[in-house]
Enzyme design. Structure first.
Site, short mmCIF file in Angstrom:
data_model
loop_
_atom_site.label_atom_id
_atom_site.label_comp_id
_atom_site.label_asym_id
_atom_site.label_seq_id
_atom_site.Cartn_x
_atom_site.Cartn_y
_atom_site.Cartn_z
N CYS A 1 -80.80 -52.34 -67.23
CA CYS A 1 -81.08 -51.08 -66.87
C CYS A 1 -79.70 -50.56 -65.61
O CYS A 1 -79.71 -49.69 -65.09
CB CYS A 1 -82.19 -50.34 -66.49
SG CYS A 1 -83.57 -50.65 -67.65
N HIS B 1 -81.99 -44.91 -61.55
CA HIS B 1 -82.03 -45.61 -62.72
C HIS B 1 -83.60 -44.69 -62.95
O HIS B 1 -84.51 -44.82 -62.13
CB HIS B 1 -82.21 -46.71 -62.76
CG HIS B 1 -83.06 -47.42 -63.98
ND1 HIS B 1 -83.05 -46.88 -65.42
CD2 HIS B 1 -84.20 -48.36 -63.87
CE1 HIS B 1 -83.95 -47.46 -66.05
NE2 HIS B 1 -84.68 -48.37 -65.32
N ASN C 1 -87.24 -43.42 -69.95
CA ASN C 1 -86.24 -44.32 -69.28
C ASN C 1 -85.14 -44.43 -70.30
O ASN C 1 -85.64 -45.24 -71.35
CB ASN C 1 -86.97 -45.63 -69.05
CG ASN C 1 -86.15 -46.73 -68.41
OD1 ASN C 1 -84.98 -46.71 -68.62
ND2 ASN C 1 -86.79 -47.68 -67.98
#
Length: 328
Positions: free
Chosen positions: A112, A254, A284
């Protein structure tokens, strides 16, 4: 030589998967997901679509918004943790789909945190070799639905598919990327990842039967790492830029989890009105989440010339990083 973001673009698949839909697949409820993650829905790529397909559209949109063609780009960096293949690099596949010609193209794998790592690498290349790299395209692209175990509520409720992209180029002195801080702790490599399919655990009937080709995550360990290392990375990057928390106009982290983003903001001392969020609608999207959220912030007019913007991520590895820039 000052390097900044010239334009942005993003792409989200049309298919929306709501929490209610997931209730019929895993042992969870809409109320549980919203209360613990802030996520209400996420997107899913069409059957047959790979990360490179999503990234191609986001990349073209970033080019078009900057009034550029793919032939005006000197390098391509793709951040992905759901690559089209183990090899070759997804960047090479995406390069061909964009029709960019034989320019530099490579992947960055920091899960990520990949986009922040990739952005930092591209800026370094442009500053170090200005005659070769005048403009670069950095793409974050993920098709996480391809690597998720649909029966695992510890992962399937969090992730969505999507892609975001930015074009980097020269900007006036005082603008652009001011600083970056990246870190990794390989002693925690087992916290997040896809255990099987690589050289350490090659594909076999046993690994498939054990579902070890799916993404796995230790949620409590991720929370512990993120709430300590991400605030630290942001503070260090601001310090390097000779700026304070009070100078930040917008923070884009993020989009892992709304509760995590709130905790990071509180730890850094940045109020939530200065934090951009897309996690409620997209979940996400891993390495794609920062550029997707940045593109939406730009489109909404939340970023103007002279603003101090922080881009920050935490991911598997474990990795964390932050970039501070003054918008041009």
């Amino acid at each position: 030589m000052a390097i900044g973001i010239l334009s942005t673009g993003s792409f989200l698949p049309r298919r929306v998967v709501t929490n209610k839909e997931l209730e019929s697949v895993v042992d969870t409820t809409d109320a549980w997901i919203v209360s613990r993650t802030g996520i209400r829905e996420r997107r899913r790529a069409e059957d047959g679509a790979a990360s490179s397909d999503l990234g191609t559209i986001a990349g073209m949109r970033a080019l078009h918004s900057g009034g550029l063609s793919q032939l005006q780009i000197d390098g391509l960096v793709v951040a992905t943790s759901s690559p089209d293949h183990i090899q070759p690099a997804t960047a090479c596949v995406l390069q061909a789909k964009l029709g960019m010609g034989a320019v530099t193209a490579f992947d960055v794998s920091a899960v990520c945190t990949g986009f922040v790592y990739g952005l930092t690498a591209a800026v370094g290349m442009m500053r170090g070799f200005p005659q070769q790299y005048r403009r670069m395209l950095v793409v974050g692209a993920e098709a996480y639905s391809r690597i998720l175990d649909p029966t695992d509520r510890t992962t399937s409720v969090f992730f969505g598919d999507g892609a975001g992209a930015v074009v980097l180029g020269e900007v006036p002195d005082g603008y652009g990327v001011l600083s970056a801080h990246l870190m990794a702790d390989g002693t925690q490599a087992e916290v997040v990842g896809v255990p099987a399919g690589g050289s350490a655990e090659p594909a076999s009937h046993a690994t498939v039967s054990a579902r070890r080709h799916y993404f796995h995550m230790n949620g409590p360990k991720v929370w512990e790492f993120a709430t300590t290392q991400l605030p630290s990375a942001i503070k260090e990057a601001l310090l390097q830029a000779d700026l304070g928390v009070e100078d930040v106009d917008l923070m884009i982290t993020h989009q892992a989890n709304a509760r995590l983003i709130e905790a990071v903001g509180a730890a850094v001392g940045i109020s939530q009105d200065k934090v951009a969020l897309t996690v409620e609608r997209y979940g996400n999207t891993a390495a794609a989440s920062v550029p997707i959220t940045l593109d939406e912030a730009v489109a909404a007019g939340r970023v103007k010339r002279g603003d101090v913007v922080v881009l920050a991520s935490v991911g598997g590895g474990m990795t964390a990083g932050a970039v501070v820039l003054r918008w041009y």
